[in-house]
Structures are given as structure tokens and as C-alpha cells.
Design a protein around this motif. Structure first.
Motif, PDB file in Angstrom:
ATOM      1  N   PHE A  16       0.838  -1.202   0.000  1.00  0.00           N
ATOM      2  CA  PHE A  16       0.000   0.000   0.000  1.00  0.00           C
ATOM      3  C   PHE A  16       0.872   1.251   0.000  1.00  0.00           C
ATOM      4  CE2 PHE A  16      -1.648   3.392   2.735  1.00  0.00           C
ATOM      5  CZ  PHE A  16      -2.698   3.825   1.948  1.00  0.00           C
ATOM      6  N   THR A  20       1.054   3.839  -3.129  1.00  0.00           N
ATOM      7  CA  THR A  20       0.549   5.178  -2.841  1.00  0.00           C
ATOM      8  C   THR A  20       1.653   6.206  -3.072  1.00  0.00           C
ATOM      9  OG1 THR A  20      -0.800   4.192  -1.152  1.00  0.00           O
ATOM     10  CG2 THR A  20      -0.651   6.564  -1.136  1.00  0.00           C
ATOM     11  N   PHE A  23       2.276   6.661  -6.753  1.00  0.00           N
ATOM     12  CA  PHE A  23       1.254   7.497  -7.372  1.00  0.00           C
ATOM     13  C   PHE A  23       1.442   8.963  -6.974  1.00  0.00           C
ATOM     14  CE2 PHE A  23      -2.724   9.763  -6.768  1.00  0.00           C
ATOM     15  CZ  PHE A  23      -3.214   9.763  -8.064  1.00  0.00           C
ATOM     16  N   ASN A  53      -2.447  19.400  -1.788  1.00  0.00           N
ATOM     17  CA  ASN A  53      -3.170  18.318  -1.123  1.00  0.00           C
ATOM     18  C   ASN A  53      -2.436  16.998  -1.239  1.00  0.00           C
ATOM     19  OD1 ASN A  53      -5.181  20.055  -0.312  1.00  0.00           O
ATOM     20  ND2 ASN A  53      -6.287  19.834  -2.240  1.00  0.00           N
ATOM     21  N   ILE A  57      -0.967  14.611   1.881  1.00  0.00           N
ATOM     22  CA  ILE A  57      -1.193  13.169   1.990  1.00  0.00           C
ATOM     23  C   ILE A  57       0.143  12.425   2.021  1.00  0.00           C
ATOM     24  CG2 ILE A  57      -2.217  11.178   0.834  1.00  0.00           C
ATOM     25  CD1 ILE A  57      -4.364  13.064  -0.228  1.00  0.00           C
TER      26      ILE A  57
ATOM     27  N   LYS B   2      -9.078  -6.013  -6.381  1.00  0.00           N
ATOM     28  CA  LYS B   2      -9.379  -5.490  -5.050  1.00  0.00           C
ATOM     29  C   LYS B   2      -8.332  -4.439  -4.652  1.00  0.00           C
ATOM     30  CE  LYS B   2      -9.649  -7.303  -0.769  1.00  0.00           C
ATOM     31  NZ  LYS B   2      -8.968  -8.461  -0.188  1.00  0.00           N
ATOM     32  N   PHE B   7      -6.881   1.050  -3.503  1.00  0.00           N
ATOM     33  CA  PHE B   7      -5.973   2.146  -3.799  1.00  0.00           C
ATOM     34  C   PHE B   7      -6.746   3.406  -4.195  1.00  0.00           C
ATOM     35  CE2 PHE B   7      -3.448   4.335  -7.083  1.00  0.00           C
ATOM     36  CZ  PHE B   7      -2.449   4.800  -6.253  1.00  0.00           C
ATOM     37  N   THR B  10      -8.449   4.829  -1.105  1.00  0.00           N
ATOM     38  CA  THR B  10      -7.657   5.409  -0.027  1.00  0.00           C
ATOM     39  C   THR B  10      -6.777   6.559  -0.484  1.00  0.00           C
ATOM     40  OG1 THR B  10      -6.082   3.652  -0.435  1.00  0.00           O
ATOM     41  CG2 THR B  10      -7.546   3.387   1.455  1.00  0.00           C
ATOM     42  N   VAL B  11      -6.454   6.613  -1.765  1.00  0.00           N
ATOM     43  CA  VAL B  11      -5.510   7.641  -2.196  1.00  0.00           C
ATOM     44  C   VAL B  11      -6.172   8.680  -3.086  1.00  0.00           C
ATOM     45  CG1 VAL B  11      -3.341   8.102  -3.333  1.00  0.00           C
ATOM     46  CG2 VAL B  11      -3.657   5.970  -2.075  1.00  0.00           C
ATOM     47  N   VAL B  12      -6.761   8.199  -4.159  1.00  0.00           N
ATOM     48  CA  VAL B  12      -7.261   9.142  -5.148  1.00  0.00           C
ATOM     49  C   VAL B  12      -8.458   9.917  -4.600  1.00  0.00           C
ATOM     50  CG1 VAL B  12      -8.091   9.411  -7.492  1.00  0.00           C
ATOM     51  CG2 VAL B  12      -6.421   7.637  -6.955  1.00  0.00           C
ATOM     52  N   PRO B  14      -9.442  10.781  -1.476  1.00  0.00           N
ATOM     53  CA  PRO B  14      -9.170  11.915  -0.565  1.00  0.00           C
ATOM     54  C   PRO B  14      -8.629  13.143  -1.287  1.00  0.00           C
ATOM     55  CG  PRO B  14      -8.305   9.897   0.347  1.00  0.00           C
ATOM     56  CD  PRO B  14      -8.809   9.559  -1.023  1.00  0.00           C
ATOM     57  N   ILE B  15      -7.743  12.936  -2.262  1.00  0.00           N
ATOM     58  CA  ILE B  15      -7.186  14.096  -2.967  1.00  0.00           C
ATOM     59  C   ILE B  15      -8.311  14.855  -3.654  1.00  0.00           C
ATOM     60  CG2 ILE B  15      -5.650  14.886  -4.810  1.00  0.00           C
ATOM     61  CD1 ILE B  15      -3.852  12.676  -4.324  1.00  0.00           C
ATOM     62  N   ILE B  18     -10.621  16.566  -0.961  1.00  0.00           N
ATOM     63  CA  ILE B  18      -9.988  17.718  -0.312  1.00  0.00           C
ATOM     64  C   ILE B  18      -9.882  18.880  -1.290  1.00  0.00           C
ATOM     65  CG2 ILE B  18      -7.869  18.589   0.743  1.00  0.00           C
ATOM     66  CD1 ILE B  18      -7.413  15.858   1.900  1.00  0.00           C
ATOM     67  N   THR B  19      -9.515  18.549  -2.518  1.00  0.00           N
ATOM     68  CA  THR B  19      -9.350  19.611  -3.505  1.00  0.00           C
ATOM     69  C   THR B  19     -10.677  20.316  -3.775  1.00  0.00           C
ATOM     70  OG1 THR B  19      -7.555  18.404  -4.497  1.00  0.00           O
ATOM     71  CG2 THR B  19      -8.547  20.137  -5.817  1.00  0.00           C
TER      72      THR B  19
END
Ligand code: HEM
Lengths: 214, 521
Positions: A16, A20, A23, A53, A57, B2, B7, B10-12, B14-15, B18-19
């Protein structure tokens, strides 16, 4: 024939974290170079918001990952070693073309070859901290707090931005080489699959050199 | 699969969230709402002048009107006598010159050069009666023209060539009963027509402001705040806020946006942080001369040309005067994009006594001080007015020509169309030597752009400056502007490194591929 055995190499968190971070760094580079003026994609204002942002993160991720490194003891994987460093380099320069075996065996306790150890350690203690710190300096160059505009006192934005941009180029160069070098595992995709599933087939024991492995 | 879903989650996500949250965090601008409320309250005068016994009569002599005003407003006369609107001169310290006494009274500009020897016509815009020449008594309060600023009837008018005296035959009884606080057309009577016509000089001050649309000027428009000039140019005891750096030199008594809007006017912190370096006007007045063109260039050197012995004019299809024998060539621009410069509130001026060095190919009528290293300086929009002015090639000073006179044969350029005589007459009046040898030299003048503030949606956007090429601030190169400024060494190094990394990888892959082919065959 050498014995191959499926080994669970990368824990769920490590994968993870890896993806992350991958990315985020690419995304930070994408938005960062728009802020830099290299091209127009999201629009400057959006690029700044997205970059900021993503940076927040990434910082959170880094804090969690530092914690992970120490609780699991995985930080030891990054201790540099001079042993076999030359051999590893030679392998990439000549051995790989002769289909020579990897000079260093991958094991659960030593997942990284000497070159990886060195480069990843460099990322962890130099390049990523430099990006985070210069990025924060960029953000806090001026900030509004409690009805007043403050300055961080570190006022040379040209210097801050130069360091941050240089670091961005270096990270991108790393990504290019890194993405290529993961194709040099047992097969072109064995490393990639390992980082996705966690499992990789590793040699159980060494026999004499196998030349024909196709 | 999965993995990818986790991914993205949890990652994309929130960005993105927030933006979107940050972008839409346009909190209500309560500051602005409060201002709107405050200035929506109309001014109610405490006095109705039509009820004053002293004003129930007609007047022949304008001085008598002034005396009547002062008979009640006993201290106002001496206040005005101390005012720069009256003296056309102010004490100021200028770096390199020391304490100076400068103003319209003795300075040159990039338009009609200056008032000296031309007072009868120029000083129509003086708040007094009878400043025909240097014999005018600046200490006599009865010379003050109260009406030009305080007439609210709209009937008052000053005569041409009469040094500030009103046109004959005005109905003074009606006028004096309707005096009050200055309104836009009082100030505009002079300030809209500087340089000899509507919007000629400033570019952001013109008679379209009397009926401005919301797009033209959010402050003065009736659809907007509907402000009067003096709402911002706040005045106490006839001393008003506001500096015009064609004549002012010091950083005092400026009328500022911050008076009302504070130094943290935005709901977005990033924008407030910009205001440390960038003046409000820079983003909020993206164009000026929005309704009528303004004069950007005045070339005196071509004046006095004649066709068949007669002076002539050239007027373009839009009605702009491009050439007139009495003044030379003009350039006009409408919807002008400002120039941008650092400015810390202090300025210097080219004095008529200043010697033009042999090396100077251009003179700067005024110089705005400030640079990136100066914590008091910010980036401001300016109108850059260029010209060509007569100068004495022997004594190397600017020459003030005599431009106007009641009658021919007195050396006035606009009457007789003779350069040499006009130059000689002007310099004689001033008491400066004129060698008889003259030429024309390029000149430049900077006029701050402060009015014609656009609606917020039309303010400059990030990319107007944050862009690699063609940004508004291309001329500003001593401060780091993301996207505009680059560190060439790092960019070259970086790009070469990326190219080498790519080339190395491709080459290595190719060699691997070839080696494998060789092995398998
Ligand atoms: C936590 C880490 C980071 C932080 C806090 C951070 C913060 C920032 C900030 C505040 C800016 C300026 C935006 C503005 O103009 O308002 C910026 C610009 C930039 N960032 Fe980052 N950043 C980070 C990581 C990265 C990474 C990983 C990359 C690329 C791999 C990157 C590439 C860039 C670039 C190229 C610029 C433009 C610099 C310039 O031309 O001035 N950043 N960053």
C-alpha cells in the motif's frame, strides 16, 4: 535445477505504501511541473491545490511509514553494504547480457540488493526529506495566521524553488530507471507482480550456474 | 482488482475530495458585506444653504461669494490656504535632493510640459480666482473658489483663459443655495480632463465615471457602491488623502484600498499573501481607459507643420485627434493593459533645472522608487506615457514653451505656431536661459492606475502572471514568480538528466533484447 518457492515478500502495508507513494510522487511531479510552467494541464490554480493536497497526503503517508519501518524492523533492509556492490553493478553492465545469475540472492531478510539498499536509503534520508522540507518552505514562505501575514524567515524563494525543482528532476530520473530495472528480475514482470500480490518465487537453494533458463 | 479499488478509495478519493472542498471554500466575504451596508447609508447634510439669510441674493463678484462663505465657515479659508490644491506645491523629502517644494506650480509633465507662462489657461483648473501669473496672491483667502468643489447645482462653470474665474452670467443666487459636499462632477471638472481633454492624462479618470457601469468601476457605479470621490479620498480640514505621483514625492496621506478593505481582504489566504508583494490594483484593474481612449504618446516635435500655410488636424475614424499643428502627434489606446512596476510610495521628478546628461537618450519625467528588495514596495499598475519634448541642446535642460496667449504676436505656440519664439518666451518668463539651439528628446512618465476597479470575477487570474511566456509581469524580474521565473541551470541539468536516464534505459533494454536473441539462435 534450482528450486523455486513462493515467498510472501511484501506485506499488505508495504505494498500500500509503495503504490501510494509511487502514485503521489508521479502526481506531484505532474502538478509540480505545471506550477513550474513547463506545460498547462489542470490550470495553475488547480495545479497548486492538487499539489498541496497531494503533498499533505504524502507527508501523512511518510509519517505512518516511518512508524512501520521501526515497528517491523524493516529499516534494517536499507542498511548499506559495500559487499557485492561492485558485483551488482557489474551485473547490470555486463552480466545481464550474458544471462549471468543475479550476484545477490533475494531473501525475506534481505529483499534488496546492495545497489537498491544504497539508492533507496538515499531517497529516504536525502531526496524525499529535501522535497518535503523545500516544499514546506515553499508553502510557509508566507502564511496567514491569526489575522497577520507571517514569513517563515527563510525568504529566498528562488533558492527554495530551485532546490525543490532540482529534487523533482532527480526523483523523476529515479522513477524512469527504477521502472526499467524492475524488469530485470527472474522474468520481466516477476518483480512487478511481487509488489502487487506480495508473493514472489525465490530460489530456495543455489545449484551451479544455470545458463539456459528459457 | 481489489487492490486497485482499495488504492483508488484510499488515495485518489481523498485528494479529489480535499481539492473540491478547498476550491469551494469561498466563505462569505462578511467584510465586503459590511462595507456595502455602511456605504449604502446616504449622507444627509446638516445644513440647507437655501435657508441662509446671507444667501438670499445675487452676486456679481465671485470674491464676494467666497467672503460670504468665510463669514460663517470662519476657519475654512486658512485651511484651504495650506492645501496643495491651492498651492500646487508641497514640501517633501526626496532621496538625493533633500527637502523640496514641488508641485504643478513648478514641475514639468509629459503633456503640456508645464503651467509656467500659460497660467491664464492652465489655471482654469485652480481652486482660485485670478492666478494669471506669478503675481497671484496665495495668501488672500478671498481668492479661493469655493464653488468649483462645493457647487452641487451643476450650474457652475469656469471660463477659458481666465485663470479660474467663472464664465460670465451665471445665476449665482441659485448656485450658492445649493452648495454641499463635493460630488464626482466637482472633482471630475478638473481631474477628468487633465492634459487637455477627457481621459487624456490619467486613463482611469474620465467623465464616463459619472455614469459608470458595474464593469467600468465597481466603486463609482450606481450599480455598485455608488461612492463619491471623497469617500475614499477622505478629507479632514480640507486635507485630503490621495497622491498623484506626477507631482507628489512622498509616501504620506495616500488614499489606499486598505483604508476600507483592510490588508486581508480575501477569503483565500493565498491571495492575502500575494498582497504583501502585489498591490490590489494590479489584479483588480486588469484594464483601464475602458470607455474612452487615453493618450499614450505625445510627440511635440512634429508640431507647427502647416498645409498651404494653414495649421491642420488629423482625426481618425473613431474621432481621436492624431495630429494637430499646435501640439504634434498623438497615440491613443482604449482598454489599455497597464505596465507594471515596483513602487514604495516615493518618487522623484525631472526638474526643469535638471541638466540632461550627454548620455541620456531619454528623460524620465518622474521616477517611481522601489524594487523587490524594498519591503515597503509592491508591484503596481501604471500607465506609461511616452513623449518627445523640446530641450536646449546647449544648456541641456527641458524647455517650457509658452503655449497660450489672448492675442497673437506674444510668442504663444498655439497662437503663432513658431517654436523658437514660444521657447524663448517660455524660458524668459521662468527666468532661465535659452541658447536658441533646441531639439526634441524622448521622455517617459509613469501614472499610477488606481481607478476603474473591475468586478472581482474580472480580476486577473493566476495564469495571467503565472505563465512561462507573455505574463503580465514579464518586466518584473527581480522576484521569484512561479511558472514565470526559471533557474536555467537547473532546468538544463534536469532535462539533460531525464533524457540521459531515458536513453540509458532504452539502450540497455535494446542490448538485453539483442543479447537474448543471439543466445536463443
Ligand atoms: C511533501 C512533499 C512536497 C511538498 C510539501 C511540496 C510543496 C510544493 C509547493 C508549496 C510548491 C509551490 C506551489 C505554489 O507555487 O504555490 C511546489 C512546487 C513544485 N513541486 Fe512540490 N511539494 C512536494 C513534493 C514534490 C514532489 C515529490 C515533486 C516531484 C517529483 C514536486 C515537484 C514540484 C515542482 C516541479 C514544483 C514547481 C517549482 C517551481 O517551479 O517553482 N514536489 N511544491
Amino acid at each position: 535445477m534450482k528450486q523455486m518457492k513462493m515467498v510472501y515478500l511484501y506485506s499488505r502495508y508495504e505494498r500500500f505504501w509503495h503504490w501510494t507513494q509511487a502514485f503521489l510522487i508521479l502526481f506531484l511531479a505532474l502538478t509540480g511541473f505545471e506550477i513550474h510552467g513547463s506545460y498547462r494541464l489542470f490550470g495553475f490554480e488547480n495545479a497548486v491545490h492538487l499539489h498541496n493536497n497531494a503533498a499533505y497526503i504524502l507527508i501523512v503517508l511518510i509519517i505512518f511509514t516511518i512508524f512501520w519501518h521501526f515497528t517491523t524492523g524493516e529499516w534494517r533492509q536499507y542498511l548499506p553494504t559495500g559487499k557485492n556492490l561492485k558485483a551488482q553493478l557489474d551485473y547490470y553492465i555486463t552480466g545481464i547480457f550474458r544471462n549471468a545469475p543475479h550476484p545477490v540472492k533475494k531473501t525475506i531478510l534481505s529483499k534488496l540488493n546492495p545497489m537498491q539498499r544504497l539508492v533507496y536509503l538515499g531517497l529516504k534520508i536525502i531526496f524525499i526529506p529535501v522535497m518535503v522540507l523545500s516544499g514546506l518552505a515553499y508553502m510557509l514562505y508566507r502564511y496567514q495566521y491569526d489575522g497577520v501575514i507571517h514569513s517563515s524567515g527563510f525568504n529566498d524563494l528562488y533558492l527554495i524553488a530551485s532546490i525543490h525543482t532540482l529534487g523533482a528532476y532527480i526523483l523523476l530520473a529515479f522513477v524512469i530507471v527504477h521502472v526499467y530495472l524492475i524488469t530485470t528480475g527472474h522474468s520481466l514482470t516477476s518483480n512487478l507482480r511481487a509488489m502487487i500480490t506480495g508473493w514472489e518465487a525465490l530460489e530456495e537453494e543455489t545449484t551451479d550456474k544455470e545458463t539456459e533458463q528459457k | 482488482m481489489k487492490n486497485i479499488a482499495t488504492f483508488l478509495l484510499t488515495v485518489v478519493l481523498p485528494i479529489v475530495i480535499i481539492t473540491i472542498m478547498l476550491r469551494d471554500a469561498t466563505k462569505d466575504n462578511t467584510l465586503l458585506d459590511n462595507l456595502r451596508e455602511e456605504y449604502a447609508i446616504p449622507h444627509i447634510p446638516s445644513v440647507d444653504h437655501s435657508k441662509h439669510a446671507e444667501l438670499q441674493r445675487d452676486f456679481d463678484d465671485p470674491h464676494e461669494i467666497t467672503a460670504t462663505c468665510i463669514s460663517c465657515h470662519t476657519e475654512r479659508g486658512s485651511e484651504v490656504l495650506a492645501n496643495a490644491h491651492w498651492n500646487w506645491e508641497r514640501e517633501a523629502y526626496i532621496e538625493g535632493r533633500g527637502v523640496t517644494y514641488l508641485g504643478k506650480r513648478n514641475l514639468v509633465n509629459n503633456f503640456c510640459t508645464g503651467i509656467l507662462s500659460n497660467e491664464a489657461t492652465c489655471n482654469r483648473c485652480h481652486i482660485g480666482y485670478g492666478w494669471f501669473d506669478d503675481g497671484f496672491d496665495h495668501n488672500n483667502p478671498y481668492n479661493i473658489d469655493c464653488l468649483i468643489c462645493h457647487d452641487n447645482s451643476g450650474l457652475y462653470d469656469k471660463a477659458r483663459g481666465m485663470a479660474g474665474y467663472p464664465v460670465p452670467g451665471l445665476d449665482f443666487q441659485t448656485i450658492v443655495q445649493q452648495v454641499g459636499r463635493p460630488e464626482k462632477d466637482n472633482c471630475g471638472y478638473c481631474h477628468f480632463y487633465g492634459g487637455g481633454g477627457n481621459n487624456v492624462k490619467h486613463g482611469d479618470l474620465e467623465n464616463a465615471l459619472l455614469n459608470a457601469s458595474w464593469e467600468t468601476d465597481v466603486h463609482m457605479s450606481a450599480e455598485g457602491a455608488n461612492l463619491e470621490c471623497i469617500d475614499c479620498h477622505k478629507t479632514t480640514n480640507h486635507q485630503m488623502l490621495g497622491r498623484y505621483y506626477g507631482v507628489s514625492s512622498d509616501n504620506t496621506m495616500r488614499a489606499t484600498c486598505e483604508e476600507c478593505h483592510t490588508s486581508l481582504p480575501h477569503t483565500t489566504k493565498t491571495l492575502n499573501e500575494h498582497a504583501v508583494t502585489v498591490a490590489c490594483q494590479t489584479c483588480h484593474i486588469p484594464v483601464y481607459a475602458k470607455v474612452n481612449p487615453t493618450k499614450m504618446h505625445w510627440d511635440w516635435s512634429t508640431a507647427t507643420d502647416r498645409i498651404d500655410g494653414e495649421p491642420y488636424e488629423i482625426i481618425d475614424t473613431l474621432g481621436n485627434l492624431l495630429y494637430t499643428s499646435i501640439k504634434g502627434d498623438f497615440h491613443w489606446v482604449q482598454n489599455a493593459i497597464p505596465g507594471y512596476t515596483w513602487f514604495n510610495g516615493t518618487a522623484d521628478h525631472h526638474l526643469i533645472s535638471d541638466v540632461i546628461s550627454e548620455n541620456d537618450s531619454i528623460i524620465f519625467i518622474n521616477t517611481l522608487f522601489g524594487d523587490a528588495a524594498d519591503p515597503g514596495a509592491r508591484i503596481y499598475p501604471v500607465k506609461v506615457h511616452t513623449g518627445r519634448q523640446p530641450y536646449d541642446t546647449e544648456y541641456r535642460t527641458i524647455i517650457q514653451a509658452k503655449l497660450w496667449d489672448q492675442q497673437p504676436g506674444m510668442g504663444a505656440l498655439w497662437v503663432d505656431l513658431e517654436w523658437e519664439e514660444a521657447l524663448a518666451a517660455g524660458m524668459e518668463y521662468i527666468g532661465m536661459p535659452f541658447s536658441g539651439e533646441y531639439d526634441f528628446i524622448d521622455s517617459k512618465m509613469f501614472l499610477m492606475i488606481n481607478h476603474m476597479v473591475s468586478p472581482a470575477e474580472q480580476a486577473l487570474q493566476c495564469e495571467d502572471c503565472h505563465t512561462r511566456r507573455g505574463g503580465r509581469l514579464t518586466a518584473i524580474n527581480d522576484v521569484y514568480i512561479p511558472a514565470q521565473t526559471t533557474n536555467a541551470a537547473i532546468d538544463h541539468f534536469g532535462v539533460i538528466m531525464l533524457l540521459m536516464a531515458t536513453a540509458g534505459v532504452v539502450l540497455h533494454a535494446l542490448m538485453r533484447f539483442l543479447a537474448r536473441k543471439k543466445r536463443t539462435h
